[in-house]
Design a protein around this motif. Structure first.
Motif, PDB file in Angstrom:
ATOM      1  N   LYS A  21      -7.236  -1.391   2.706  1.00  0.00           N
ATOM      2  CA  LYS A  21      -6.497  -0.099   1.537  1.00  0.00           C
ATOM      3  C   LYS A  21      -6.184  -0.939   0.386  1.00  0.00           C
ATOM      4  CE  LYS A  21      -3.311   0.388   5.495  1.00  0.00           C
ATOM      5  NZ  LYS A  21      -3.210  -0.520   6.194  1.00  0.00           N
ATOM      6  N   VAL A  22      -7.110  -2.340  -0.272  1.00  0.00           N
ATOM      7  CA  VAL A  22      -7.109  -1.901  -1.524  1.00  0.00           C
ATOM      8  C   VAL A  22      -8.246  -1.414  -2.211  1.00  0.00           C
ATOM      9  CG1 VAL A  22      -8.631  -4.158  -1.354  1.00  0.00           C
ATOM     10  CG2 VAL A  22      -7.290  -4.057  -2.438  1.00  0.00           C
TER      11      VAL A  22
ATOM     12  N   HIS B 171       0.065  -8.077  -5.873  1.00  0.00           N
ATOM     13  CA  HIS B 171      -0.407  -6.459  -4.841  1.00  0.00           C
ATOM     14  C   HIS B 171      -0.423  -7.116  -3.733  1.00  0.00           C
ATOM     15  CE1 HIS B 171      -4.158  -7.030  -6.672  1.00  0.00           C
ATOM     16  NE2 HIS B 171      -3.759  -7.033  -8.024  1.00  0.00           N
TER      17      HIS B 171
ATOM     18  N   LYS C  71      -5.640   1.976  -2.636  1.00  0.00           N
ATOM     19  CA  LYS C  71      -4.344   2.263  -2.644  1.00  0.00           C
ATOM     20  C   LYS C  71      -4.139   1.347  -4.266  1.00  0.00           C
ATOM     21  CE  LYS C  71      -2.912   4.228   0.944  1.00  0.00           C
ATOM     22  NZ  LYS C  71      -2.556   5.294   1.077  1.00  0.00           N
TER      23      LYS C  71
ATOM     24  N   MET D 155      -2.924  -5.446  -0.401  1.00  0.00           N
ATOM     25  CA  MET D 155      -3.079  -3.748   0.534  1.00  0.00           C
ATOM     26  C   MET D 155      -3.426  -4.203   1.546  1.00  0.00           C
ATOM     27  SD  MET D 155      -1.693  -2.452  -2.285  1.00  0.00           S
ATOM     28  CE  MET D 155      -0.973  -1.635  -4.293  1.00  0.00           C
TER      29      MET D 155
ATOM     30  N   PRO E 211       0.949  -1.315   0.065  1.00  0.00           N
ATOM     31  CA  PRO E 211      -0.007   0.154  -0.198  1.00  0.00           C
ATOM     32  C   PRO E 211       0.888   1.318  -0.187  1.00  0.00           C
ATOM     33  CG  PRO E 211       0.315  -1.338   2.126  1.00  0.00           C
ATOM     34  CD  PRO E 211       1.024  -2.111   1.714  1.00  0.00           C
TER      35      PRO E 211
END
Length: 461
Positions: free
Chosen positions: A337-338, A331, A341, A333, A304
């Protein structure tokens, strides 16, 4: 012009690079060896040992990753958070392979796509740590960094970085590779043998009916095709399988970096698919310098805190010719947060026109500690991040082409939730990980079914 249609520039060896050029850069997350002579001797022996993989296997994997970049395959990458020497045995290796094969069966059936299977093993012996030392009861010792470096017991002897462990790690990786190859070549994944699929867990799972329908449907289809063909379909008796690990310990990786006849450049022949962790992705750091020179397909963990410009510059350094199959971005995150971000990074890479394979690691951003002192992950958060990742890619016009999981074929209780509804009190029953919590056999299959549904596929037949 579509990205897949754009001409590839001539691929060439990188300038001013050698397997040891990383040593001129700052190398973080490396152990301190007290006996440098012993380290040199171990690395010298390691550099003379036979490779664990071959250059043609590496190049085959790169071709398959390129197909996944184009949406013609889905990548399933999974295994232990950190392998241990003690778990290099018949049962653990077989069960780990079994759960990955069963997950891929679910994915192939539901998504109607070939699955590229990549094991997170046969070299995953080093782990990054947030601190160099650990303190217990006023005693401070070096942190446990994985069996390739030291041992988990909290004693000065166990926590000393031992160069001989480099050789032990290579030997255990070789044994794991050899046994895995023997199982695959011997027909362990053969769909003609239902006794290979242990379904004991389904009696306790809400997903039992769906899973049974899927297996029965595949068996019926196979029998129908063989009836038409008038013979057994041998292509269903074995699968391709590749290995991967975080290339964290650079002395170890350097010792296995070789030139081969009739090929240009350098190959890391200690694994098919190495990756750079989130902590070691500095542009001017030693890990990026090492990775830019090897011909393997490579991956970067994207967290993130990753900035758009930094990510694009990493792609410039690690894949300047935009070679198909070269770059994977994993990724991780966190479920909270995904949604915020990930989209800016997807847009930045999409706008740049770069060829990448996007893979979701829904594990590492969702680690927490419970009130009873266990490090765990909630299945709901793991599933939630994965679902949100699919949504983010759909909105951005990009494609989620794979998943990266920490899992085991053992009956462990390390992650909370799932079909059986594990709670904090269950963790003490079978918590075996020395570093991070893993999905167990049942949770792994449940997640595979979720992937199918979220991708628009189907489970039932």
């Amino acid at each position: 012009m579509n990205v897949s249609d754009r001409p590839v520039q001539p691929i060439r060896e990188p300038e001013n690079w050698a397997p040891d050029s990383w040593q001129a850069r700052e190398a973080i997350q490396q152990p301190h060896y007290e006996d440098q002579a012993a380290l040199g001797a171990a690395l010298g022996e390691l550099s003379e040992r036979p490779p664990l993989v071959t250059s043609w296997e590496v190049l085959t994997l790169k071709r398959l990753v390129a197909e996944a970049q184009e949406g013609r395959r889905f990548v399933l990458q999974g295994g232990d958070c950190a392998e241990s020497f003690a778990d290099c045995n018949n049962r653990v290796i077989t069960n780990r392979l079994k759960v990955l094969l069963q997950m891929s069966l679910v994915l192939v059936h539901g998504m109607r796509l070939p699955v590229l299977r990549v094991g997170r093993f046969a070299g995953q012996y080093a782990k990054p740590r947030s601190a160099d030392t650990e303190t217990r009861d006023d005693i401070t010792l070096p942190s446990y960094r994985g069996d390739i470096i030291n041992a988990p017991a909290f004693t000065p002897e166990a926590r000393r970085a031992d160069p001989h462990r480099l050789l032990r790690a290579h030997s255990h990786s070789a044994m794991t590779m050899n046994f895995t190859r023997a199982l695959i070549d011997g027909g362990f994944a053969d769909l003609h043998h239902p006794e290979y699929w242990d379904l004991a867990w389904v009696d306790h799972s809400p997903l039992a009916s769906e899973y049974r329908q899927m297996v029965d449907g595949i068996s019926d289809s196979l029998r129908f095709m063989e009836t038409l063909a008038g013979e057994a379909l041998e292509s269903f008796s074995r699968v391709d399988f590749f290995t991967s690990h975080e290339a964290l310990l650079l002395h170890y990786e350097q010792a296995q970096t070789r030139r081969v006849p009739r090929q240009w450049g350098w190959f890391n022949l200690g694994t098919h698919f190495p990756w750079i962790g989130m902590r070691t992705a500095a542009l001017d750091g030693a890990h990026v310098e090492y990775f830019r020179g090897i011909r393997n397909p490579v991956a970067i963990k994207v967290g993130p805190t990753m900035q758009r410009d930094h990510l694009l510059r990493l792609l410039d350094v690690l894949n300047p010719d935009d070679e198909p199959g070269r770059m994977t971005l994993i990724h991780r995150m966190g479920a909270d947060k995904v949604a915020d971000k990930l989209p800016p990074l997807l847009e930045a890479v999409r706008a740049s026109g770069r060829r990448v394979l996007w893979v979701c690691d829904p594990m590492h951003g969702n680690t927490e500690s419970t009130s009873n002192g266990y490090k765990t992950r909630r299945f709901a958060n793991v599933a939630g991040e994965l679902e949100q990742a699919f949504d983010a890619h759909a909105a951005a016009g990009t494609r989620l082409g794979g998943v990266h999981l920490e899992l085991t074929g053992e009956d462990v209780t390390e992650c909370i939730g799932g079909a059986r509804g594990l709670v904090e009190a269950d963790l003490s029953r079978a918590y075996k990980s020395t570093v991070d919590p893993r999905l167990n056999y049942e949770q792994s299959l449940e997640l595979a079914m979720l992937i199918v549904r979220k991708s628009g596929g189907r489970i039932s037949v």
